[in-house]
Design an enzyme around this catalytic site. Structure first.
Site, PDB file in Angstrom:
ATOM      1  N   SER A 210       0.749  -1.087  -0.029  1.00  0.00           N
ATOM      2  CA  SER A 210      -0.051   0.190   0.146  1.00  0.00           C
ATOM      3  C   SER A 210       0.788   1.112  -0.158  1.00  0.00           C
ATOM      4  CB  SER A 210      -0.956  -0.009   1.233  1.00  0.00           C
ATOM      5  OG  SER A 210      -1.821   1.170   1.337  1.00  0.00           O
ATOM      6  N   THR A 211       0.795   2.117   1.004  1.00  0.00           N
ATOM      7  CA  THR A 211       1.752   3.382   0.976  1.00  0.00           C
ATOM      8  C   THR A 211       3.198   2.957   0.890  1.00  0.00           C
ATOM      9  OG1 THR A 211       0.064   4.287   2.535  1.00  0.00           O
ATOM     10  CG2 THR A 211       1.887   5.480   2.385  1.00  0.00           C
ATOM     11  N   HIS A 239      -2.985  -1.036  -3.056  1.00  0.00           N
ATOM     12  CA  HIS A 239      -3.926  -0.467  -2.854  1.00  0.00           C
ATOM     13  C   HIS A 239      -3.831   0.960  -3.830  1.00  0.00           C
ATOM     14  CE1 HIS A 239      -4.332  -2.251   1.486  1.00  0.00           C
ATOM     15  NE2 HIS A 239      -4.892  -3.233   0.526  1.00  0.00           N
ATOM     16  N   MET A 332       0.077   1.012   5.210  1.00  0.00           N
ATOM     17  CA  MET A 332      -0.857   1.382   6.133  1.00  0.00           C
ATOM     18  C   MET A 332      -2.044   0.234   6.427  1.00  0.00           C
ATOM     19  SD  MET A 332      -1.712   5.661   5.980  1.00  0.00           S
ATOM     20  CE  MET A 332      -2.467   5.397   4.498  1.00  0.00           C
ATOM     21  N   ASP A 335      -4.250  -4.891   6.194  1.00  0.00           N
ATOM     22  CA  ASP A 335      -4.619  -6.130   5.149  1.00  0.00           C
ATOM     23  C   ASP A 335      -3.529  -6.922   4.664  1.00  0.00           C
ATOM     24  OD1 ASP A 335      -6.282  -7.063   2.891  1.00  0.00           O
ATOM     25  OD2 ASP A 335      -5.248  -5.586   1.506  1.00  0.00           O
TER      26      ASP A 335
END
Length: 396
Positions: A210-211, A239, A332, A335
Site C-alpha cells: 500500500s503506502t 492499494h 498502512m 490488510d
C-alpha cells in the site's frame, strides 16, 4: 495569497496534534480540506494557493504533512515537491490530483521523487463537496500517516541491519517452515535479522502493498530479474484507485522487461507475466496450480480496501497451497494478515518488509505481530531472497 488557518489549542491529554499544510489553488478545496482535518483532530498550520507560497511557508509553519495539489499556478506540485524535500528531508508529502491517466502518471512520478502517498481528488469543486468518499479517504490517510509519525521515534530502529544483502533460501523440501514465533503484543522493536528458509519450489509469487508500495514493488521485481521471474506468475495487490493501477502495471512492465497489465476476469495465469489487481475490484483465483484463472469481483471492501490483499492470499492458499511464495511490503493498515494465516496454514512461505525500510510499517508489522512472517527483511534483501527461493542458490 494564502490565508493561514489559526491553530487551535490541543487538549492537554490529546498529545501533540498532526500539523498539516494544505496547498491547492482552489479556495473551496483548501477550506473544505482544512475544516475536515481540523474536525478530525489535526492542526492546520497554513494553506497555500500555489507551490511557491507553500515552499516559502515550510520553515515558518513547520508542518508534519503537506497536502500538495499537482496542478497549481506559478509553481505546481511536481516542481514544488523536490524543493520541499530538499529543504526539509523526511517531510511527509501527499500528492492530490484528479483521476486522469495524465495525473496518475504524474503522481507515480512524484512517488519516485519522494512523495509518501497520493490522494485522488474528484473533478471540480462540486465533486469535492458532494463525494463523501473523498473526505473519508482524506481523513483516514492523514490519521494513519500521523499515527505512524507519532510511533516512529519509539519503534523504528536507528539503523538498518548489518547484513542487508542477499539472504539464502537454499534448501527445497516438501514441507514449509514454521513461522518465526512472535509475541502477541509487540510494543518493542521486532528483530529483523534474516534466518534461512526451506521452501517448496514456488508456483507463484504474490505481493501485497500500500503506502510506499509502488517504489518498493518496482525495486523488488527489478532485483529479482526478468530471467527468474519468467519461471512464475507474479500477482500484485497494490492499494490504488482505478486508472492508477493500469499506469502502475505499465511502469512495472517497462522497468522489468516482462508483460505486465491489470488483471482481467477469467484470464488464465501464466508464468513470466505480472498481474496487477485493478483499482476498485478484488482479485481472486480459481482452478489449480497448473491451470489458474483470475477471478475479479466487486464484493464489499475487506479491511476498508478493494482490492484487498486478504482476498488474493486466501484464494492462493486454496489454489497453490505450499507452492506459494508471498511478501507483504510497506503499507498502512492490516490488510494481508488474515490471508497470511491461510497461506501459512497451507504451507506457503511469507516474507515481510522490515520496519526500518518501510514507508509505513502497518501491513507488514501486523502480520509480523500475528506471527505469520517466516522472514522480516530490509527492502534491499527481499528481491535477492525471492530470487533464490524461485531459482535456487546461484540461479537466475
Amino acid at each position: 495569497m494564502a490565508a493561514s488557518a489559526a491553530p487551535s489549542t490541543p487538549s492537554p491529554s490529546a498529545g501533540p496534534r498532526i500539523r498539516v499544510l494544505v496547498a491547492d489553488d482552489s479556495v473551496v478545496v483548501r477550506g473544505l480540506v482544512s475544516r475536515w482535518l481540523e474536525e478530525a483532530g489535526c492542526e492546520i498550520v497554513g494553506t497555500a494557493s500555489n507551490g511557491r507560497i507553500a515552499l516559502d511557508a515550510l520553515d515558518r509553519v513547520q508542518p508534519d504533512i503537506v497536502l500538495l495539489d499537482i496542478e497549481m499556478p506559478e509553481l505546481d506540485g511536481t516542481q514544488a515537491l523536490p524543493r520541499m524535500l530538499a529543504k526539509r528531508p523526511g517531510l511527509q508529502v501527499v500528492m492530490m490530483s484528479t483521476l486522469t491517466q495524465r495525473n496518475a502518471e504524474i503522481s507515480l512520478r512524484c512517488l519516485a521523487l519522494g512523495a509518501i502517498d497520493y490522494l485522488p481528488k474528484p473533478e471540480g469543486n462540486r465533486g469535492v463537496t458532494t463525494q463523501a468518499s473523498f473526505r473519508e479517504d482524506l481523513v483516514q490517510k492523514i490519521r494513519m500517516l500521523g499515527a505512524d509519525l507519532r510511533n516512529r521515534p519509539r519503534a523504528r530502529p536507528a539503523a538498518l541491519p548489518e547484513r542487508p544483502g542477499p539472504v539464502g533460501l537454499p534448501e527445497r523440501t516438501a514441507a514449509a517452515p514454521a513461522p518465526v514465533p512472535r509475541p502477541a503484543a509487540a510494543a518493542a522493536p521486532v528483530s529483523v535479522r534474516p534466518r534461512p528458509l526451506r521452501v517448496t519450489p514456488p508456483r507463484c509469487l504474490l505481493i501485497g502493498s500500500s503506502t510506499g508500495g509502488p517504489r518498493a514493488v518496482g525495486e523488488v521485481l527489478e532485483s529479482i530479474g526478468a530471467a527468474t521471474l519468467r519461471r512464475v506468475p507474479v500477482l500484485i495487490v497494490q492499494h490504488m484507485p482505478p486508472v492508477f493501477t493500469a499506469v502502475f502495471a505499465e511502469h512495472l512492465g517497462a522497468r522489468i522487461g516482462l508483460p505486465a497489465a491489470e488483471a482481467k476476469h477469467g484470464e488464465p495465469v501464466r508464468p513470466g507475466t505480472v498481474y496487477v489487481a485493478p483499482g476498485g475490484r478484488h482479485m481472486g483465483l480459481s482452478g489449480s496450480a497448473t491451470e489458474t484463472v483470475i477471478q475479479l469481483n466487486d464484493g464489499p471492501p475487506v479491511n476498508f480496501c478493494r482490492p484487498a490483499v486478504d482476498v488474493m492470499f486466501r484464494d492462493a492458499a486454496e489454489v497453490y497451497g505450499a507452492a506459494t511464495l508471498s511478501v507483504v511490503l510497506t503499507g498502512m493498515g492490516s490488510d494481508g494478515t488474515k490471508g497470511a494465516k491461510a497461506l501459512v496454514d497451507a504451507g506457503g512461505v511469507m516474507l515481510a518488509q522490515d520496519e526500518a525500510t518501510s514507508t509505513v510499517w502497518g501491513m507488514p508489522g501486523s502480520l509480523v505481530r500475528a506471527g505469520y512472517a517466516h522472514e522480516i527483511l530490509p527492502l534491499p534483501a527481499i528481491g535477492p531472497a525471492l530470487r533464490t527461493a524461485i531459482a535456487g542458490p546461484g540461479g537466475h
